[in-house]
Design an enzyme around this catalytic site. Structure first.
Site, short mmCIF file in Angstrom:
data_model
loop_
_atom_site.label_atom_id
_atom_site.label_comp_id
_atom_site.label_asym_id
_atom_site.label_seq_id
_atom_site.Cartn_x
_atom_site.Cartn_y
_atom_site.Cartn_z
N TYR A 441 75.63 54.61 69.15
CA TYR A 441 76.25 53.95 68.00
C TYR A 441 77.45 53.10 68.39
O TYR A 441 78.00 53.24 69.47
CB TYR A 441 76.56 54.90 66.86
CG TYR A 441 77.42 56.13 67.06
CD1 TYR A 441 78.25 56.31 68.14
CD2 TYR A 441 77.39 57.13 66.08
CE1 TYR A 441 79.04 57.44 68.26
CE2 TYR A 441 78.17 58.27 66.20
CZ TYR A 441 78.99 58.42 67.30
OH TYR A 441 79.76 59.56 67.41
N GLU A 442 77.79 52.19 67.51
CA GLU A 442 78.79 51.13 67.76
C GLU A 442 78.39 50.23 68.92
O GLU A 442 79.23 49.69 69.63
CB GLU A 442 80.18 51.73 67.99
CG GLU A 442 80.67 52.66 66.91
CD GLU A 442 80.56 52.07 65.50
OE1 GLU A 442 80.55 50.82 65.36
OE2 GLU A 442 80.48 52.85 64.54
N GLY A 443 77.10 50.05 69.10
CA GLY A 443 76.58 49.19 70.15
C GLY A 443 76.10 49.99 71.33
O GLY A 443 76.89 50.68 71.98
#
Length: 598
Positions: A441-443
């Protein structure tokens, strides 16, 4: 159940001996960030993390969150809500927010060890206040006066929490494909309609209101990512005078059933004409999104660091206690029926790898926070610009490497327990499961790699890379003749030259084949991370000269630095070789041939 002890000794070493934080804070005008204040913050943060949050880690995993389908309300695990109330009462929510917005105005660096301790103690719980920081940063930078007045104070006080609503079922990284729509109502409000998925803390029972920061497209939006706008959409409607209205038409449709972080509410959020307010200019939401995203990416890097440290701590404790066979070089504990497994070479390999990556990663992450503070309050424009380039360059390295290493460390820690690590009793399997999400998550790691190489190095002409190379070369020149670290500096100087040369080679090959950048990105990212850690391990040894650590602490640093340079840093050789092999072996296979053997 796994235990957690806050590593205050090493945190203080990194802050005060390695980064010279007290001196830097004074130089940057943080008058309240004295050593006495910072020591008190660290001690109290450790107490909260170890006594309040850590005991809730297992119950959060076992019970998880629950959804009332009829109302869309989410109940958090037992104890989570009460722990959040203590967090708010302790003033932690506004620790690093400027005083003009109701915070305590301490440096961002001060928040990093607190965040690390929270995530090590209870990663799932730490997700609930996590995204409030990103929402706060976005509203401070792009919100109107009334939005800052109405939304920032309760966010900073912790009475409300924030979210980032970006991802949609058909649309992850490619935000240009998003379908959520914002229809103007003619009264400075917008009707937001669409579905967002994977929304951390999208619904819960901890606060009175939840502030959703939502990406959507206006009717006249240009195609692609250039047509994205940002809107603030509260769970309960909020007027410009701050009065709270009725429940907005945004509901949690379902909770995701996940591999780990069961205590964190990961929601599918349905917006059905929900009342929202434009943040910033129309079609300029991407800039605000990056403010939120970069804050969150550094925070997720700290999640990887925290869960790694907890896993490492428990593995060390177990390895000192578990008896199994005798040492290869003869009995080490003759009063016992067998030696503890910490005498065995392979167990030491796993433990030292964890120690090297955790302690080096702590220095890397905390330095990124220091650069963030310098970028906002440096004494000159040149200093601020260089720090800004550095924090931008380091962000994908911190996020990706600390999380990838967390998977390695937690799995190695579980391995130290043998079969006992695979069962729930010791809590190691939870740490391994929880760590896995941090790479996603968050890239994802792949996205961080493309951001580092494609944007920070290629598009931005390597300003951050040059700043980092300059630091390495300056340090190595100053210490080249040092009896203890001169040899390390020679290795590091060679590595810095190779880092620069690889960057040039990739740029040249990408000019004739666009696939070369993507083919090199992951290995370039990891090469960068290991090089940065070599710098911080050499810097750590230099810092010992002026510090007054215990003999055991200093010996531990020296032995771990040697292990890092001799046993981990050679991983750069493989990454460099993979980079130089180019794209052909990756791209030659036809898509249909991937499953030809079935």
């Amino acid at each position: 159940m796994s235990r957690y002890d806050a590593p205050l000794t090493d945190m203080r070493f990194v802050l005060f001996d390695l980064l010279q934080a007290e001196r830097e804070f004074a130089r940057l005008g943080f008058a309240d960030a004295t050593r006495d204040v910072l020591d008190a913050v660290l001690d109290e943060g450790a107490r909260f993390a170890t006594e309040v949050l850590a005991p809730l880690n297992a119950v959060g995993d076992e019970v998880g969150c629950s959804l009332d389908v009829a109302t869309g309300d989410v109940r958090t695990p037992p104890g989570f809500k009460q722990a959040y109330a203590q967090y708010v009462d302790g003033g932690w929510t506004g620790l690093v927010t400027p005083t003009e917005h109701g915070g305590q105005g301490l440096p961002h660096l001060v928040g990093f060890p607190i965040k690390e301790m929270i995530d090590a103690a209870n990663l799932a719980w730490g997700n609930f206040p996590l995204l409030s920081n990103g929402a706060t940063e976005a509203l401070m930078a792009f919100g109107t006066d009334w939005q800052r007045e109405v939304f920032l104070k309760p966010l900073v006080e912790g009475r409300w929490t924030g979210t980032m609503c970006l991802t949609e079922p058909h649309c992850g990284t490619d935000l240009g494909l998003l379908r959520t729509r914002a229809e103007p109502r003619g009264d400075d409000t917008y009707a937001i309609s669409g579905t967002k998925i994977f929304i951390t803390a999208g619904e819960h029972d901890m606060t009175d209101n939840i502030v959703h920061l939502v990406l959507a497209k206006l009717p006249d939006a240009p195609a692609g990512s250039r047509g994205i706008s940002l809107f603030v959409v509260p769970k309960f409607r909020v007027a410009q005078d701050g009065s709270i209205g009725e429940r907005n038409t945004v509901r949690c449709g379902s909770l995701e059933h996940k591999m780990g972080i069961h205590g964190s509410a990961t929601c599918v959020m349905n917006f059905d004409g929900a009342e929202g307010y434009l943040v910033g200019e129309p079609h300029k939401g991407l800039m605000a999104m990056f403010v939120m995203m970069n804050t969150a990416r550094l925070a997720v890097g700290l999640q990887g660091l925290g869960v790694s440290d907890r896993a490492y701590q428990n593995a060390v404790e177990y390895a000192k206690d578990r008896l199994q066979m005798r040492s290869a070089t003869g009995t080490k504990f003759p009063d016992k029926p067998a030696d503890p497994i910490i005498v065995h070479a392979d167990v030491r390999r796993m433990l030292l790898t964890g120690k090297a990556l955790v302690e080096g990663g702590r220095a890397l992450a905390y330095d990124a926070a220091m650069q963030f503070d310098i970028a906002s309050r440096g004494e000159s424009g040149t200093e601020r610009a260089q720090a800004d380039a550095l924090v931008g360059f380091l962000t994908p390295i911190v996020k990706a490497c600390l999380t990838e290493w967390s998977v390695e460390i937690t799995y190695d820690a579980l391995q130290c327990f043998g079969g006992h690590g695979y069962i729930r009793e010791h809590g190691m399997e939870q740490l391994a499961r929880d760590a896995r999400i941090t790479t996603l998550y968050e890239g994802t790691t792949g996205i961080q790699a493309l951001d580092l190489l494609g944007r920070k190095v290629m598009q931005l002409k390597g300003a951050g890379l040059e700043a980092m190379l300059g630091r390495i070369r300056s340090f190595c020149e100053a210490n080249a003749n040092d009896r203890e670290i001169g040899g390390y500096c020679a290795s590091l100087t060679h590595l810095a030259g190779q880092w620069q040369q690889l960057s040039i080679e990739i740029a040249q090959r990408t000019g004739s084949d666009a696939d070369e950048l993507g083919a090199a990105a992951y290995d370039y990212l990891m090469f960068s991370g290991y090089t940065c850690l070599a710098y911080w391990w050499a810097r750590s040894l230099a810092a010992l000269r002026d510090a007054t650590p215990t003999t055991a602490f200093a010996e531990g640093k020296r032995a771990t630095a040697r292990f890092y340079f001799e046993r981990i840093l050679p991983r750069t050789l493989a990454h460099a070789a993979a980079i130089r092999s180019g794209a052909p072996s990756l791209m030659a296979l036809d898509a249909e041939a991937f499953d030809a053997g079935r």
